[in-house]
Design a protein around this motif. Structure first.
Motif, PDB file in Angstrom:
ATOM      1  N   ILE A  35      -5.939   5.273   6.839  1.00  0.00           N
ATOM      2  CA  ILE A  35      -5.010   6.072   6.044  1.00  0.00           C
ATOM      3  C   ILE A  35      -4.003   6.705   6.996  1.00  0.00           C
ATOM      4  CG2 ILE A  35      -4.749   8.062   4.507  1.00  0.00           C
ATOM      5  CD1 ILE A  35      -7.505   7.479   3.401  1.00  0.00           C
ATOM      6  N   SER A  44      -1.734   8.521  -1.085  1.00  0.00           N
ATOM      7  CA  SER A  44      -2.269   8.075   0.200  1.00  0.00           C
ATOM      8  C   SER A  44      -1.536   6.811   0.637  1.00  0.00           C
ATOM      9  CB  SER A  44      -3.772   7.794   0.095  1.00  0.00           C
ATOM     10  OG  SER A  44      -4.485   8.944  -0.335  1.00  0.00           O
ATOM     11  N   ASP A  91       1.714  17.687   3.345  1.00  0.00           N
ATOM     12  CA  ASP A  91       1.101  16.633   4.144  1.00  0.00           C
ATOM     13  C   ASP A  91      -0.308  17.081   4.510  1.00  0.00           C
ATOM     14  OD1 ASP A  91       0.514  14.539   5.739  1.00  0.00           O
ATOM     15  OD2 ASP A  91       2.069  14.890   7.219  1.00  0.00           O
ATOM     16  N   MET A 118      -2.461  13.045  -5.718  1.00  0.00           N
ATOM     17  CA  MET A 118      -2.593  12.809  -4.283  1.00  0.00           C
ATOM     18  C   MET A 118      -2.098  11.399  -3.976  1.00  0.00           C
ATOM     19  SD  MET A 118      -5.808  13.238  -1.650  1.00  0.00           S
ATOM     20  CE  MET A 118      -6.717  11.767  -2.132  1.00  0.00           C
ATOM     21  N   TYR A 123      -1.017   8.497   6.010  1.00  0.00           N
ATOM     22  CA  TYR A 123      -0.574   9.796   5.508  1.00  0.00           C
ATOM     23  C   TYR A 123      -1.235  10.069   4.162  1.00  0.00           C
ATOM     24  CZ  TYR A 123       3.222   8.500   8.698  1.00  0.00           C
ATOM     25  OH  TYR A 123       3.946   8.067   9.783  1.00  0.00           O
ATOM     26  N   GLN A 124      -1.432  11.348   3.874  1.00  0.00           N
ATOM     27  CA  GLN A 124      -1.868  11.777   2.547  1.00  0.00           C
ATOM     28  C   GLN A 124      -1.038  12.985   2.138  1.00  0.00           C
ATOM     29  OE1 GLN A 124      -6.263  12.083   3.008  1.00  0.00           O
ATOM     30  NE2 GLN A 124      -6.385  10.596   1.363  1.00  0.00           N
ATOM     31  N   TYR A 125      -0.514  12.930   0.908  1.00  0.00           N
ATOM     32  CA  TYR A 125       0.324  14.002   0.399  1.00  0.00           C
ATOM     33  C   TYR A 125      -0.309  14.584  -0.861  1.00  0.00           C
ATOM     34  CZ  TYR A 125       3.763  11.827   3.479  1.00  0.00           C
ATOM     35  OH  TYR A 125       4.404  11.294   4.566  1.00  0.00           O
TER      36      TYR A 125
END
Length: 297
Positions: free
Chosen positions: A175, A160, A189, A158, A177-179
């Motif tokens: 935060i 961030s 996403d 993950m 974006y988180q992938y």
């Protein structure tokens, strides 16, 4: 032309309302990683940031300060086309060391740990320049520490992207974006769902109206939508229409989660924002709901 012929007029909204809403088939995947910012109001480039982790397995938290924006997204494409980013070393190779400082921590499974991260004082970095920037303040990577665990989970990493305020860009810490990186090579996403807030809910943050207006203008300058990064409020589990059924359906593209199984079939516009629904999916199946009811009994 003067003929006495009745005419029926249809507006564009009525035409769109009759369009078919597609229901997406969803596949449940267990995410072994959890990451939050502790006390975001106190975080800054000079004082550091505290992150709280919550992982299902032993993991590694690797933080990259001043990570190149371009190299990060090139690394995500490499995960898709070339090789899997399942270890910090793999990401570092993909980034070509385009970051200013790195720190790494071992995270024990099922233990909510607070990790304090800070740039060394000898770096003398006080900001990352004006917007648009070529570097993110911090990119946090969570990976599974045990190689055998990577065979169990579909999600193996993950990423961030975290904004940390400095003297030049004072947008509050959050935060961005988180992938989620999958073992098969895809990456997704991670986005929050919007649910109706309870009437007696308390505000999620103590920011003043002036601070919120400042954040909004800074987000617009950065090309970000405020709804993309606004913290979630306390949520209601009741359908906004019948006020009786349990909320179970997510409407796309607005991501409002506000309808139950009984009401979803009557709406092709979101009852929260009136946007036309292009797709929708259920959070859980009817069988799972029945199981939950039996457990509560």
């Amino acid at each position: 032309f003067g003929w006495d012929v009745p005419v029926i007029l249809r507006n564009s909204e009525e035409t769109q309302f009759n369009t078919r809403v597609f229901k997406k088939q969803m596949r449940q995947v267990k995410n072994p990683f959890g990451l939050e910012i502790t006390n975001p109001s106190s975080a800054s480039i000079t004082t550091g940031i505290t992150l709280t982790t919550d992982c299902l397995e032993d993991s590694l938290l690797t933080c990259y300060w001043g990570c190149s924006v371009q190299k990060l997204y090139e690394a995500l494409q490499k995960h898709f086309y070339c090789f899997r980013i399942s270890t910090p070393r793999a990401l570092e190779d993909a980034l070509y060391s385009e970051y200013l400082y790195q720190e790494q921590y071992f995270i024990k499974k099922d233990s909510k740990e607070e990790i304090y991260c800070q740039l060394p004082r000898d770096t003398k970095i006080e900001d990352f320049g004006t917007v648009p920037r070529s570097r993110y303040p911090m990119v946090a990577l969570l990976t599974l520490a045990d190689e055998d665990d990577r065979e169990i989970y579909d999600i193996i990493s993950m990423v961030s992207v975290i904004h940390i305020p400095d003297k030049t860009y004072k947008l509050s810490c959050r935060i961005l974006y988180q992938y989620l990186l999958l073992a098969q090579g895809q990456f997704h996403d991670l986005k929050q769902l919007f649910m109706s807030a309870n009437n007696n809910s308390t505000p999620s943050s103590s920011s003043s109206p002036e601070q919120k207006n400042t954040d909004r203008s800074l987000l617009e300058k950065a090309g970000l939508s405020e709804t993309e990064v606004e913290p979630p409020e306390e949520n209601s589990k009741d359908c906004v229409v019948c006020q009786n059924g349990t909320v179970n359906w997510v409407l796309l593209p607005c991501r409002h989660t506000c309808l139950c199984d009984g009401c979803i079939k009557y709406f092709q516009q979101c009852p929260m924002c009136r946007q036309f629904v292009q797709e929708s999916f259920a959070l859980c199946s009817q069988k799972e709901q029945d199981k939950d009811k039996l457990k509560s009994l």
